[in-house]
Design a protein around this motif. Structure first.
Motif, PDB file in Angstrom:
ATOM      1  N   ARG A  89      40.028  69.214  26.237  1.00  0.00           N
ATOM      2  CA  ARG A  89      39.403  68.367  25.219  1.00  0.00           C
ATOM      3  C   ARG A  89      38.024  67.927  25.665  1.00  0.00           C
ATOM      4  O   ARG A  89      37.138  67.704  24.853  1.00  0.00           O
ATOM      5  N   THR A  90      37.874  67.767  26.983  1.00  0.00           N
ATOM      6  CA  THR A  90      36.627  67.223  27.522  1.00  0.00           C
ATOM      7  C   THR A  90      36.133  68.097  28.675  1.00  0.00           C
ATOM      8  O   THR A  90      36.905  68.443  29.564  1.00  0.00           O
ATOM      9  N   ILE A  91      34.856  68.424  28.632  1.00  0.00           N
ATOM     10  CA  ILE A  91      34.202  69.062  29.778  1.00  0.00           C
ATOM     11  C   ILE A  91      33.397  67.979  30.481  1.00  0.00           C
ATOM     12  O   ILE A  91      32.619  67.265  29.840  1.00  0.00           O
TER      13      ILE A  91
ATOM     14  N   THR B 166      43.394  67.805  30.540  1.00  0.00           N
ATOM     15  CA  THR B 166      42.552  67.851  29.341  1.00  0.00           C
ATOM     16  C   THR B 166      41.078  67.719  29.691  1.00  0.00           C
ATOM     17  O   THR B 166      40.218  67.954  28.854  1.00  0.00           O
ATOM     18  N   VAL B 167      40.781  67.320  30.930  1.00  0.00           N
ATOM     19  CA  VAL B 167      39.399  67.259  31.416  1.00  0.00           C
ATOM     20  C   VAL B 167      39.185  68.456  32.323  1.00  0.00           C
ATOM     21  O   VAL B 167      39.942  68.667  33.270  1.00  0.00           O
ATOM     22  N   PHE B 168      38.174  69.236  32.018  1.00  0.00           N
ATOM     23  CA  PHE B 168      37.823  70.371  32.863  1.00  0.00           C
ATOM     24  C   PHE B 168      36.471  70.121  33.497  1.00  0.00           C
ATOM     25  O   PHE B 168      35.483  69.915  32.794  1.00  0.00           O
ATOM     26  N   PRO B 169      36.413  70.125  34.823  1.00  0.00           N
ATOM     27  CA  PRO B 169      35.138  69.920  35.502  1.00  0.00           C
ATOM     28  C   PRO B 169      34.279  71.178  35.449  1.00  0.00           C
ATOM     29  O   PRO B 169      34.784  72.296  35.581  1.00  0.00           O
ATOM     30  N   LEU B 170      33.019  70.980  35.230  1.00  0.00           N
ATOM     31  CA  LEU B 170      32.026  72.048  35.290  1.00  0.00           C
ATOM     32  C   LEU B 170      31.055  71.629  36.383  1.00  0.00           C
ATOM     33  O   LEU B 170      30.264  70.709  36.192  1.00  0.00           O
ATOM     34  N   VAL B 171      31.165  72.252  37.533  1.00  0.00           N
ATOM     35  CA  VAL B 171      30.467  71.810  38.738  1.00  0.00           C
ATOM     36  C   VAL B 171      29.196  72.632  38.915  1.00  0.00           C
ATOM     37  O   VAL B 171      29.249  73.855  39.087  1.00  0.00           O
ATOM     38  N   ILE B 172      28.055  71.931  38.876  1.00  0.00           N
ATOM     39  CA  ILE B 172      26.729  72.565  38.861  1.00  0.00           C
ATOM     40  C   ILE B 172      25.787  71.751  39.745  1.00  0.00           C
ATOM     41  O   ILE B 172      25.860  70.524  39.741  1.00  0.00           O
ATOM     42  N   GLY B 173      24.894  72.409  40.448  1.00  0.00           N
ATOM     43  CA  GLY B 173      23.912  71.694  41.257  1.00  0.00           C
ATOM     44  C   GLY B 173      23.186  70.637  40.441  1.00  0.00           C
ATOM     45  O   GLY B 173      22.589  70.949  39.411  1.00  0.00           O
ATOM     46  N   GLY B 174      23.258  69.389  40.861  1.00  0.00           N
ATOM     47  CA  GLY B 174      22.606  68.288  40.155  1.00  0.00           C
ATOM     48  C   GLY B 174      23.338  67.836  38.907  1.00  0.00           C
ATOM     49  O   GLY B 174      22.944  66.866  38.273  1.00  0.00           O
TER      50      GLY B 174
END
Length: 198
Positions: A31-33, A76-84
């Motif tokens: 549901r949430t990124i 339901t929360v998916f982390p999107l891990v990106i520099g900064g």
């Protein structure tokens, strides 16, 4: 042909793209990124986002079928891990996630003492010329990479997501600041379409 083709949905007997999409949407309830930095000090952000909104689940549990295969999850929360934690690198993932899972919310989180706040465009460009012998001055939109001011960077990223044609119009988009020492989230930007407002 790749030796890994058997692990694709498309190689399965009776494959149908609409059916595969329905299967994914039903078994992975995204549901949430939560877009955030890869700094290990920021690893608590997805859980903090779940707690902040109150109706979200992270990390959740994996769902196994009768053969012990992982077929889903309860997160339901998916982390999107990106520099900064900058949104420029997340736009494609938002589009694909909407198509596969459906989304309600995108949350951009920038954190205290982030490495992206330690350099300037000039500094990194000059360094790259000296050390790598390449000119990267026109390679990126520098407002979307470095962080000079957290309010500006969060406003910029929320606007970038909202104005991208690959972003669904119904999405709620938030910009939050995370204090790495206290674990506290502070809402800086809220872009909620009128029909989604409480």
């Amino acid at each position: 042909m790749s030796k890994f083709v058997e692990f694709t949905f498309r190689a399965q007997p009776g494959y149908s793209e609409p059916a595969a999409r329905e299967l994914l949407t039903g078994s992975i309830p995204v549901r949430t990124i939560a877009i955030h930095c890869f700094d290990p000090r920021a690893a608590g952000i997805p859980k903090a986002v779940a707690d902040y909104f109150g109706d979200e689940v992270y990390p959740g549990d994996l769902i196994l079928n009768e053969d012990g295969q992982m077929v889903g999850a309860t997160a339901t929360v998916f982390p999107l891990v990106i520099g900064g934690g900058r949104a420029a690198d997340a736009l494609r993932s938002i589009t694909v996630s909407q198509y596969l899972f459906g989304l309600e919310r995108v949350v951009v989180v920038h954190h205290s003492f982030c490495g992206a706040s330690s350099f300037s465009e000039e500094g990194i460009v000059d360094s790259w010329k000296r050390e790598q012998h390449r000119d990267i001055s026109s390679l990126y939109d520098w407002d979307g990479i470095r962080i000079a001011d957290f309010e500006q960077s969060l406003n910029y990223d929320v606007s970038l997501i909202r104005n991208n044609p690959g972003t669904p119009k119904h999405l709620e988009i938030y910009g939050l600041f995370y204090n790495i020492d206290s674990g506290e989230l502070t809402e800086v930007v809220r872009d909620v379409p009128a029909k989604a407002a409480p």
